[in-house]
Scaffold this motif. Structure first.
Motif, PDB file in Angstrom:
ATOM      1  N   ALA A 121      35.480 111.892 115.334  1.00 24.33           N
ATOM      2  CA  ALA A 121      34.587 111.531 114.228  1.00 24.33           C
ATOM      3  C   ALA A 121      35.385 110.977 113.058  1.00 24.33           C
ATOM      4  N   LEU A 122      36.553 111.582 112.801  1.00 24.11           N
ATOM      5  CA  LEU A 122      37.409 111.120 111.712  1.00 24.11           C
ATOM      6  C   LEU A 122      37.926 109.709 111.992  1.00 24.11           C
ATOM      7  N   LEU A 123      38.355 109.479 113.226  1.00 27.65           N
ATOM      8  CA  LEU A 123      38.869 108.158 113.581  1.00 27.65           C
ATOM      9  C   LEU A 123      37.765 107.105 113.504  1.00 27.65           C
ATOM     10  N   HIS A 124      36.583 107.491 113.955  1.00 32.57           N
ATOM     11  CA  HIS A 124      35.460 106.558 113.936  1.00 32.57           C
ATOM     12  C   HIS A 124      35.072 106.187 112.502  1.00 32.57           C
ATOM     13  N   ALA A 125      34.942 107.192 111.670  1.00 32.63           N
ATOM     14  CA  ALA A 125      34.576 106.950 110.270  1.00 32.63           C
ATOM     15  C   ALA A 125      35.664 106.162 109.552  1.00 32.63           C
ATOM     16  N   SER A 126      36.913 106.516 109.844  1.00 31.28           N
ATOM     17  CA  SER A 126      38.033 105.831 109.191  1.00 31.28           C
ATOM     18  C   SER A 126      38.036 104.351 109.536  1.00 31.28           C
ATOM     19  N   GLU A 127      37.880 104.065 110.831  1.00 37.00           N
ATOM     20  CA  GLU A 127      37.917 102.667 111.251  1.00 37.00           C
ATOM     21  C   GLU A 127      36.813 101.876 110.568  1.00 37.00           C
ATOM     22  N   ARG A 128      35.634 102.452 110.517  1.00 36.88           N
ATOM     23  CA  ARG A 128      34.509 101.748 109.896  1.00 36.88           C
ATOM     24  C   ARG A 128      34.769 101.502 108.402  1.00 36.88           C
ATOM     25  N   LEU A 129      35.175 102.556 107.717  1.00 38.21           N
ATOM     26  CA  LEU A 129      35.376 102.440 106.274  1.00 38.21           C
ATOM     27  C   LEU A 129      36.570 101.556 105.928  1.00 38.21           C
ATOM     28  N   PHE A 130      37.655 101.704 106.667  1.00 40.80           N
ATOM     29  CA  PHE A 130      38.823 100.859 106.420  1.00 40.80           C
ATOM     30  C   PHE A 130      38.462  99.386 106.621  1.00 40.80           C
ATOM     31  N   TYR A 131      37.716  99.126 107.661  1.00 44.24           N
ATOM     32  CA  TYR A 131      37.348  97.734 107.928  1.00 44.24           C
ATOM     33  C   TYR A 131      36.401  97.204 106.863  1.00 44.24           C
ATOM     34  N   GLU A 132      35.535  98.095 106.394  1.00 42.73           N
ATOM     35  CA  GLU A 132      34.500  97.664 105.440  1.00 42.73           C
ATOM     36  C   GLU A 132      35.062  97.470 104.026  1.00 42.73           C
ATOM     37  N   HIS A 133      35.958  98.358 103.610  1.00 47.21           N
ATOM     38  CA  HIS A 133      36.416  98.339 102.219  1.00 47.21           C
ATOM     39  C   HIS A 133      37.922  98.256 102.039  1.00 47.21           C
TER      40      HIS A 133
END
Lengths: 188, 188
Positions: free
Chosen positions: B9-21
């Motif tokens: 879950a941490l990796l998934h959220a991180s990837e999304r947020l890093f890519y987004e912002h």
DNA sequence: AATTAGATAGAACGGTAATTCTATTTTTAG
DNA sequence: CTAAAAATAGAATTACCGTTCTATCTAATT
């Protein structure tokens, strides 16, 4: 009276640092240190960091168009090749850290400020510029040609980060020449 | 026993947020909030934010190659067109915010960490992959072809931020087809 | 049921971010 | 020279950053 030497120094240092380390990766302390000025001087000229970013982008856009215009004047080659070379020369004056406008779009997307708008407007203007260029070359499908060129210029910028501006530009030029060969051969 | 659901879950959220912002634009608080976990759980799985970034990049690279491999299998068209389409499909699954690896190179350049190395390695691997692809197509100059393709894929990614993945991919495909038309026509 | 490992919330830390304030000094204009 | 304006250093403020600590709590294995 040196109207605003400090302001220019701030803009110059900001542009360099923002390009080198990203907007979110540079603090105002670093900027005033490199510009050799004080924090209140910065806030005297710019109402906020975002306002500073905005003016950096506007100035950079101006310089880009000046650069492109002056380098595209030297005719002799196909205009598409000329614009690719001009863009490559622009990239070669820097440290190949991607595109500041795309980065601005990415970094400030979602937040309600003018930064993203300024950056997207610049890219729309680039497309318009190439559309005009394609029209002059008497391209029946100048709309497609403008998009091809935009994609190639953006690709060159990205690839310059990986293999340098000179090589990237050479490949972009080769692609343009290969493409332009097609219609002539097919028509004949 | 759900070996490490929280880590995923941490990796998934991180990837999304890093890519987004962007990497510097996302804090650990936001990540653990989106992953619905606690701060110490994050530090239990990752020694630091940089270590988290590194694993996000490694996972993303794996997924990219899996995606590309599985989508390139569907033959029938010219391999160059197929790889452009596969890359475009990959872009279409996201929100068109540029390239995470190029951004990593830009954001972490100069600082002594493994992040930039991971990102640059990925791009070298992309070039090797396309070199192999070009060899199979029996290109006499596969080295040039690989670079052309890299430039086009990078250009597509950048342009997707401006006009969307579908349109950008269509233009990239058109360029490839125009280029491939040349040798056939000229030889005949 | 007991033991153990993992997950939890929340506070605390030192550092730095952007922004504001104050008070002093330098520069410019009349 | 004098008055006004701009620039200065430095601290204060508020907020958040990454990181660590503590203490509680949950879920697994034995």
């Amino acid at each position: 009276m040196a109207k605003s030497k400090k302001k220019e120094a701030l803009l110059h240092a900001s542009e360099r640092l923002f390009y080198e380390h990203g907007f979110h990766g540079v603090g105002l302390k670093q900027i005033i240190h490199e510009a050799d000025t004080a924090l209140m001087t910065l806030y005297n000229h710019f109402s906020s960091k975002e306002a500073l970013v905005e003016e950096v982008l506007r100035r950079r856009e101006e310089r880009y168009w000046s650069y492109l215009d002056s380098h595209v004047e030297q005719e002799g080659e196909h205009p598409f090749v000329t614009v690719v070379k001009a863009h490559g020369d622009w990239l070669a004056t820097e440290s190949y850290k991607g595109d500041m406008f795309l980065r601005a779009i990415e970094d400030y997307a979602g937040t309600d400020n003018d930064i993203e708008h300024i950056a997207r407007s610049h890219k729309e203007k680039l497309l318009s510029y190439l559309r005009q260029l394609a029209k002059k070359v008497d391209e029946e499908n100048h709309e497609d040609a403008a998009h091809y060129l935009t994609l190639l210029l953006e690709g060159t910028t990205s690839m310059a980060t990986l293999i340098g501006a000179e090589q990237a530009t050479a490949y972009a030029r080769a692609i343009v020449e290969k493409m332009n060969t097609v219609p002539d051969e097919q028509r004949g």
